[in-house]
Scaffold this motif. Structure first.
Motif, PDB file in Angstrom:
ATOM      1  N   ASN A 128       0.858  -1.171   0.000  1.00 42.43           N
ATOM      2  CA  ASN A 128       0.000   0.000   0.000  1.00 42.43           C
ATOM      3  C   ASN A 128       0.901   1.230   0.000  1.00 42.43           C
ATOM      4  N   ASP A 129       0.764   2.097  -1.043  1.00 42.18           N
ATOM      5  CA  ASP A 129       1.685   3.210  -1.210  1.00 42.18           C
ATOM      6  C   ASP A 129       1.686   4.171  -0.034  1.00 42.18           C
ATOM      7  N   SER A 130       0.553   4.224   0.695  1.00 41.09           N
ATOM      8  CA  SER A 130       0.499   5.200   1.785  1.00 41.09           C
ATOM      9  C   SER A 130       1.030   4.601   3.083  1.00 41.09           C
ATOM     10  N   ASN A 131       1.437   3.351   3.054  1.00 43.32           N
ATOM     11  CA  ASN A 131       1.971   2.708   4.252  1.00 43.32           C
ATOM     12  C   ASN A 131       3.494   2.712   4.276  1.00 43.32           C
ATOM     13  N   VAL A 132       4.018   2.757   5.492  1.00 42.94           N
ATOM     14  CA  VAL A 132       5.472   2.754   5.683  1.00 42.94           C
ATOM     15  C   VAL A 132       5.805   1.604   6.633  1.00 42.94           C
ATOM     16  N   SER A 133       6.898   0.894   6.358  1.00 38.41           N
ATOM     17  CA  SER A 133       7.343  -0.177   7.260  1.00 38.41           C
ATOM     18  C   SER A 133       8.265   0.398   8.324  1.00 38.41           C
ATOM     19  N   LEU A 134       8.037  -0.010   9.553  1.00 37.10           N
ATOM     20  CA  LEU A 134       8.925   0.390  10.646  1.00 37.10           C
ATOM     21  C   LEU A 134       9.371  -0.863  11.391  1.00 37.10           C
ATOM     22  N   ALA A 135      10.622  -0.881  11.823  1.00 38.43           N
ATOM     23  CA  ALA A 135      11.124  -2.009  12.623  1.00 38.43           C
ATOM     24  C   ALA A 135      11.139  -1.573  14.085  1.00 38.43           C
ATOM     25  N   VAL A 136      10.576  -2.412  14.949  1.00 41.23           N
ATOM     26  CA  VAL A 136      10.430  -2.041  16.356  1.00 41.23           C
ATOM     27  C   VAL A 136      11.049  -3.125  17.230  1.00 41.23           C
ATOM     28  N   ASN A 137      11.764  -2.712  18.276  1.00 41.08           N
ATOM     29  CA  ASN A 137      12.176  -3.676  19.300  1.00 41.08           C
ATOM     30  C   ASN A 137      12.328  -2.968  20.640  1.00 41.08           C
ATOM     31  N   GLY A 138      12.680  -3.733  21.648  1.00 36.67           N
ATOM     32  CA  GLY A 138      12.757  -3.173  23.009  1.00 36.67           C
ATOM     33  C   GLY A 138      14.109  -2.598  23.345  1.00 36.67           C
ATOM     34  N   GLY A 139      14.963  -2.424  22.359  1.00 34.60           N
ATOM     35  CA  GLY A 139      16.297  -1.877  22.631  1.00 34.60           C
ATOM     36  C   GLY A 139      17.237  -2.935  23.160  1.00 34.60           C
ATOM     37  N   ILE A 140      18.432  -2.518  23.511  1.00 33.31           N
ATOM     38  CA  ILE A 140      19.450  -3.464  23.969  1.00 33.31           C
ATOM     39  C   ILE A 140      19.306  -3.670  25.468  1.00 33.31           C
ATOM     40  N   ASP A 141      19.129  -4.908  25.873  1.00 32.24           N
ATOM     41  CA  ASP A 141      18.898  -5.225  27.283  1.00 32.24           C
ATOM     42  C   ASP A 141      19.306  -6.677  27.533  1.00 32.24           C
ATOM     43  N   PHE A 142      18.936  -7.206  28.698  1.00 31.26           N
ATOM     44  CA  PHE A 142      19.249  -8.604  28.997  1.00 31.26           C
ATOM     45  C   PHE A 142      18.276  -9.505  28.235  1.00 31.26           C
ATOM     46  N   GLY A 143      18.541  -9.726  26.987  1.00 30.15           N
ATOM     47  CA  GLY A 143      17.639 -10.533  26.160  1.00 30.15           C
ATOM     48  C   GLY A 143      16.645  -9.656  25.433  1.00 30.15           C
ATOM     49  N   ALA A 144      16.006 -10.228  24.426  1.00 27.31           N
ATOM     50  CA  ALA A 144      15.024  -9.491  23.627  1.00 27.31           C
ATOM     51  C   ALA A 144      13.660  -9.637  24.295  1.00 27.31           C
ATOM     52  N   LYS A 145      13.242  -8.617  25.014  1.00 27.69           N
ATOM     53  CA  LYS A 145      11.985  -8.712  25.764  1.00 27.69           C
ATOM     54  C   LYS A 145      11.081  -7.541  25.441  1.00 27.69           C
ATOM     55  N   LEU A 146       9.772  -7.768  25.586  1.00 24.68           N
ATOM     56  CA  LEU A 146       8.785  -6.694  25.474  1.00 24.68           C
ATOM     57  C   LEU A 146       7.855  -6.797  26.660  1.00 24.68           C
ATOM     58  N   SER A 147       7.344  -5.667  27.129  1.00 28.00           N
ATOM     59  CA  SER A 147       6.396  -5.683  28.253  1.00 28.00           C
ATOM     60  C   SER A 147       4.971  -5.579  27.713  1.00 28.00           C
ATOM     61  N   PRO A 148       3.952  -5.996  28.517  1.00 28.79           N
ATOM     62  CA  PRO A 148       2.553  -5.842  28.090  1.00 28.79           C
ATOM     63  C   PRO A 148       2.241  -4.392  27.737  1.00 28.79           C
ATOM     64  N   LYS A 149       2.782  -3.451  28.513  1.00 30.15           N
ATOM     65  CA  LYS A 149       2.537  -2.029  28.236  1.00 30.15           C
ATOM     66  C   LYS A 149       3.016  -1.668  26.820  1.00 30.15           C
ATOM     67  N   GLN A 150       4.171  -2.211  26.456  1.00 29.19           N
ATOM     68  CA  GLN A 150       4.708  -1.923  25.121  1.00 29.19           C
ATOM     69  C   GLN A 150       3.852  -2.568  24.037  1.00 29.19           C
ATOM     70  N   LEU A 151       3.369  -3.786  24.313  1.00 34.27           N
ATOM     71  CA  LEU A 151       2.533  -4.468  23.316  1.00 34.27           C
ATOM     72  C   LEU A 151       1.206  -3.732  23.132  1.00 34.27           C
ATOM     73  N   ILE A 152       0.661  -3.204  24.235  1.00 30.44           N
ATOM     74  CA  ILE A 152      -0.593  -2.444  24.133  1.00 30.44           C
ATOM     75  C   ILE A 152      -0.361  -1.184  23.286  1.00 30.44           C
ATOM     76  N   ALA A 153       0.758  -0.492  23.549  1.00 32.24           N
ATOM     77  CA  ALA A 153       1.077   0.716  22.782  1.00 32.24           C
ATOM     78  C   ALA A 153       1.231   0.369  21.298  1.00 32.24           C
ATOM     79  N   LEU A 154       1.825  -0.778  21.049  1.00 30.04           N
ATOM     80  CA  LEU A 154       2.036  -1.223  19.663  1.00 30.04           C
ATOM     81  C   LEU A 154       0.695  -1.518  18.990  1.00 30.04           C
ATOM     82  N   GLY A 155      -0.196  -2.209  19.719  1.00 30.06           N
ATOM     83  CA  GLY A 155      -1.482  -2.594  19.144  1.00 30.06           C
ATOM     84  C   GLY A 155      -2.411  -1.409  18.910  1.00 30.06           C
ATOM     85  N   TYR A 156      -2.202  -0.329  19.654  1.00 31.97           N
ATOM     86  CA  TYR A 156      -3.094   0.820  19.576  1.00 31.97           C
ATOM     87  C   TYR A 156      -3.178   1.363  18.145  1.00 31.97           C
TER      88      TYR A 156
END
Ligand code: SF4
Length: 220
Positions: A5-33
């Motif tokens: 879709n020409d009006s869409n843009v791809s973005l790569a998202v992660n939780g940054g550098i930390d002890f393992g690749a983790k995401l919190s529920p708060k982050q997932l909710i923000a993502l789903g919004y």
């Protein structure tokens, strides 16, 4: 980068550098919004989620995701965010601050083709630095830099050692030089591993040594 879709843009998202690749529920909710119920989210092997958002909402989405500690990167011919190991032996001992600073400096830089850098906090190399374009291994208080690894295809191969026993600042400088020589001399859409083969490891070393001595003279 525009997608199907020409009006869409791809973005790569992660939780940054930390002890393992983790995401919190708060982050997932923000993502789903910002995503429709039937939107597909791609989970990559590079510790990133790829989402599609409409072009006019990119800045808003980015700001909102960053507020909950997510990191957002461009998708395309750029340096990807640094893939890391889980830092199981502790942040300081395994050089997490160095990994964070390296990521801050290089992620998102323009390059001829998407470049995958990886970092690992000890020679066990859980972050698979040798099968990525640029790989860093921490050994005691020094860093070894490998280039040209390739994980996929029949021509898959491990990276080769460009320089060992670097201090963190030397590592940052050398990675900058490697990216610059690739930008200056790489062909359009030429992968970094192909570039290293064509350009030659010795030429790469010579370029870096020469640039280093020029910069050293400038500083005097
Ligand atoms: S590379 Fe070393 S520090 Fe990192 S997760 Fe593996 S064993 Fe732990």
């Amino acid at each position: 980068m525009s997608t199907g879709n020409d009006s869409n843009v791809s973005l790569a998202v992660n939780g940054g550098i930390d002890f393992g690749a983790k995401l919190s529920p708060k982050q997932l909710i923000a993502l789903g919004y910002y995503l429709d119920d039937d939107t597909e989210i791609e989970l990559t092997t590079f510790q990133q989620l790829i989402i599609q958002v409409s072009e006019e909402k990119v800045e808003e989405v980015k700001n909102s995701l960053e507020k909950v500690g997510l990191h957002v990167y461009k998708v395309g011919n750029y340096v990807k965010s640094l893939r890391t190991c889980n830092f199981c032996k502790g942040a300081e001992e395994e050089g997490m601050p160095t990994a964070m600073e390296l990521n801050r400096r290089i992620a998102g830089q323009d390059v001829p083709f998407t470049l995958r850098p990886a970092y690992t906090g000890c020679p066990n190399a859980c972050g698979e630095p040798l099968i990525n374009d640029i790989g860093v291994i921490k050994r005691k208080d020094r860093y070894d830099l490998y280039v040209g690894g390739k994980a996929k295809g029949e021509d898959a191969r491990p990276g080769v050692l460009l320089k060992s026993s670097l201090q963190d600042k030397e590592l940052f400088t050398l990675v900058d030089m490697v990216l610059e020589v690739y930008r200056q001399n790489g062909r359009k859409r030429e992968t970094f591993s192909k570039f290293v083969s064509r350009y030659g490891l010795d030429n790469l070393k010579t370029y870096c040594d020469r640039s280093n001595s020029i910069n050293g003279e400038t500083k005097k």
